[in-house]
Design an enzyme around this catalytic site. Structure first.
Site, PDB file in Angstrom:
ATOM      1  N   LYS A 289       0.846  -1.197   0.000  1.00 39.65           N
ATOM      2  CA  LYS A 289       0.000   0.000   0.000  1.00 39.65           C
ATOM      3  C   LYS A 289       0.880   1.246   0.000  1.00 39.65           C
ATOM      4  CE  LYS A 289      -1.587   2.971   2.879  1.00 39.65           C
ATOM      5  NZ  LYS A 289      -1.646   4.147   2.011  1.00 39.65           N
TER       6      LYS A 289
ATOM      7  N   GLY B 280       6.750   5.563   8.426  1.00 40.28           N
ATOM      8  CA  GLY B 280       5.812   6.674   8.542  1.00 40.28           C
ATOM      9  C   GLY B 280       6.076   7.448   9.811  1.00 40.28           C
ATOM     10  N   SER B 281       5.076   8.142  10.269  1.00 44.62           N
ATOM     11  CA  SER B 281       5.266   8.998  11.440  1.00 44.62           C
ATOM     12  C   SER B 281       5.167   8.183  12.738  1.00 44.62           C
ATOM     13  CB  SER B 281       4.210  10.098  11.448  1.00 44.62           C
ATOM     14  OG  SER B 281       2.943   9.507  11.612  1.00 44.62           O
TER      15      SER B 281
ATOM     16  N   GLY C 140       2.914   4.855  13.686  1.00 42.21           N
ATOM     17  CA  GLY C 140       3.587   3.660  14.206  1.00 42.21           C
ATOM     18  C   GLY C 140       2.918   3.151  15.472  1.00 42.21           C
TER      19      GLY C 140
ATOM     20  N   GLU D 279       9.720   2.067  10.950  1.00 37.48           N
ATOM     21  CA  GLU D 279      10.754   3.093  10.711  1.00 37.48           C
ATOM     22  C   GLU D 279      10.034   4.425  10.789  1.00 37.48           C
ATOM     23  OE1 GLU D 279      13.916   2.534  10.352  1.00 37.48           O
ATOM     24  OE2 GLU D 279      13.845   0.368  10.050  1.00 37.48           O
TER      25      GLU D 279
ATOM     26  N   CYS E  19      13.451  11.708   6.629  1.00 34.91           N
ATOM     27  CA  CYS E  19      13.438  11.308   8.038  1.00 34.91           C
ATOM     28  C   CYS E  19      14.786  11.627   8.669  1.00 34.91           C
ATOM     29  CB  CYS E  19      13.123   9.826   8.145  1.00 34.91           C
ATOM     30  SG  CYS E  19      14.120   8.838   7.043  1.00 34.91           S
TER      31      CYS E  19
ATOM     32  N   GLU F 173       9.165  16.933  15.254  1.00 33.99           N
ATOM     33  CA  GLU F 173       9.471  16.774  13.830  1.00 33.99           C
ATOM     34  C   GLU F 173       8.592  17.724  13.006  1.00 33.99           C
ATOM     35  OE1 GLU F 173       8.378  13.098  11.721  1.00 33.99           O
ATOM     36  OE2 GLU F 173      10.427  13.062  10.922  1.00 33.99           O
TER      37      GLU F 173
END
Ligand code: NAD
Length: 498
Positions: free
Chosen positions: A177, A230-231, A235, A252, A286, A387
């Site tokens: 996806k 992703g963020s 996660g 990650e 990232c 972030e």
């Protein structure tokens, strides 16, 4: 040259199909709003079909000799190389990064395909002595089954390759996806895998949102592994939703990476490294350097030079020659980035340059944000802790290396880190003490190579690593095998035969 609008489909069990609902969404260019394609807005029913296809295909794929699976990856790597320019151009349009960086993104996937293709002839296990006579011990890697691959938009070719190449060579099948901001690149990635010879059902792509498609994959009982980039927030949600089925979850996540510049640093090099790490990919990596921790002796000079360099950067559509900084991914990101400018000002940080969206001068309706630098930032300010994922960096003055390392570590993330110093003792101390999955000496925070583990400590992940040999641990399970050829029942820890 605008890409003609075309309607795309999901790829399930070797066939291109619409979403069961018939609904669609558009992908647009962040540089000018052009519609680049129309994609199926899929849901649970589509995911279920894809998982069923992947589960059925697994029964044969796991038995294909690993060197043959590797050969398909070699072909895929060559196809990526043949299509590198086309993919880079498409990436500049759909994701926004400038052409040289887009080509680098594709190159990373080429490198990963060849590295993991070679793994087809390795996938090493261990043989060890037995504690008993006439007994043979070994451990082997085994595939796991259907892998749910959920990716972000910022490395739309590289990140899928970090997950899909190792998963395939290890003998797993995939339901992929991609992010809804970059479905076209996800689609091209799968088309090339199919052209390389991946059999029907082994690779499936289902387009759609995180809530509908991603979440169904995460909760599906027949998907034993989820690999997500992703963020941090996503996660946490994924881990929670997968708990019911005790899945393997590989995460990650975000970063708040810092570059330390000490008084003895080569400042020319440091300025170059900071500009590249903070503003490359418009800060949407990232590993982007969103903090610069500077020893007071060089603070004034470094600040002046950085502001000068940032103001020289040319904004524009990623596909135009000579552009340094492309757009950010969408209007929501633009608003978030600007909200942090306001937050920084309210907190008392000094806005040195940037701090606003950029328009006019050929930038049209694109999502452009000026490279932004805050000075005199306190390490506890939100602009130094959270972030932002945009072209914003915070300069934090410090007294000495002890304070620099403390400030660098004083965040919830632990992805990349860097130090500029000419002192070898200090460099080795930093290698040991910086709490991060990656440390660079005399280079910025970006520039990972595919044969080394990639990932972070603390809230950047959950202890796994992508790339290198470490990736194989995500996509295989260890099996220990004992072969007793003594002809009698020997009992480990009880029969201590000599
Ligand atoms: P995101 O978390 O919004 O989305 C990532 C993917 O997860 C998308 O495909 C999204 O549709 C899907 N998703 C969202 N909610 C979900 C849910 N509940 N269940 C299942 N799937 C869901 O992240 P993004 O905005 O696409 O990417 C930016 C983030 O990714 C940043 O935080 C960045 O630091 C991080 N990132 C990390 C690395 C790394 O290797 N550590 C690399 C690149 C990007």
């Amino acid at each position: 040259m605008a890409t003609a609008t075309k309607t795309f489909k999901n790829f399930i069990g070797g066939e291109w199909v619409d979403a069961a609902s018939g609904e669609t969404f558009e992908t647009t260019s962040p540089a000018n709003g052009d519609v680049l394609g129309v994609f199926p807005r899929s849901g649970a029913e589509d995911v279920d079909r894809a998982v069923e296809a992947a589960k059925a295909a697994y029964e044969d794929w796991r038995l294909v000799p690993a060197p043959h699976r590797g050969e398909i990856l070699f072909r895929f790597g060559r196809l990526l190389a043949d299509h590198k320019d086309e993919l880079a151009e498409l990436m500049a349009r759909e994701m926004g990064k400038v052409l040289p960086e887009a080509a680098g993104d594709v190159q990373e996937a080429i490198d990963m395909s060849f590295y993991m293709g070679g793994e087809g002839r390795r996938l090493f296990g261990h043989t060890t002595p037995s504690e008993l006579r006439d007994k043979f011990n070994m451990s082997v890697r085994q595939p796991i089954g259907v892998i749910g691959v959920i990716t972000p938009w910022n490395f739309p070719i590289a990140i899928p390759s970090w997950k899909i190449a190792p998963a395939l060579v290890c003998g797993n099948t995939i339901v992929f996806k991609p992010a809804t901001d970059t479905p076209l690149l996800g689609e091209r990635f799968v088309e090339l895998l199919v052209e390389a010879g991946v059999p029907a059902g082994v690779i499936n792509i289902v387009h759609g949102g995180g809530g509908a498609v991603g979440d169904r994959l995460v909760r599906h009982p027949d998907v034993p592994v989820i690999t997500l980039t992703g963020s941090r927030e996503t996660g946490i949600e994924v881990m929670r939703n997968a708990a019911e089925n005790l899945k393997h979850i590989h995460l990650e996540l975000g970063g708040k990476n810092a570059i330390i510049v000490l008084d003895d640093a080569d400042l020319d090099l440091a300025v170059e490294g900071i500009v590249w790490s903070a503003f490359g990919t418009s800060g949407q990596r990232c590993t982007a350097a969103s903090r610069v921790i500077v020893q007071r002796g060089v603070y004034g000079e470094l600040q002046g030079r950085l502001v000068g360099a940032a103001e020289q950067l040319r904004l524009g559509p990623g596909w135009e020659q000579g552009v340094d900084v492309g757009p950010v991914i969408n209007k929501r990101a633009l608003e978030k980035i600007h909200s942090y400018t306001e937050i920084g000002k309210d907190e008392g940080a000094k806005l040195l340059t940037g701090g606003e969206a950029a328009g006019g001068d050929g930038l049209g309706d694109g999502n452009f944000y000026r490279p932004t630098i805050f000075g005199d930032v306190d390490p506890q300010m939100r602009v130094a802790q959270e972030e932002i994922f945009g072209p914003t960096t915070a300069l934090i003055p410090v007294r000495d290396v002890d304070e620099a390392i403390r400030v660098s570590n004083g965040i919830e993330y632990g992805l990349s880190s860097s130090i500029f110093t000419r002192d070898v003792n200090t460099a080795f101390r930093a290698m040991r003490d910086l709490e991060a999955g990656i440390t660079y000496i005399n280079a910025g925070t970006i520039g990972a190579e595919v044969h080394l583990p990639f990932g972070g400590t603390k809230n950047t992940g959950n202890g796994h690593r992508e790339a290198g040999q470490a990736a194989l641990d995500v996509f295989t399970e260890w099996k220990s095998i004992y072969v007793d050829y003594s002809g009698k029942l020997q009992k480990a820890q009880i029969d201590t035969a000599e």
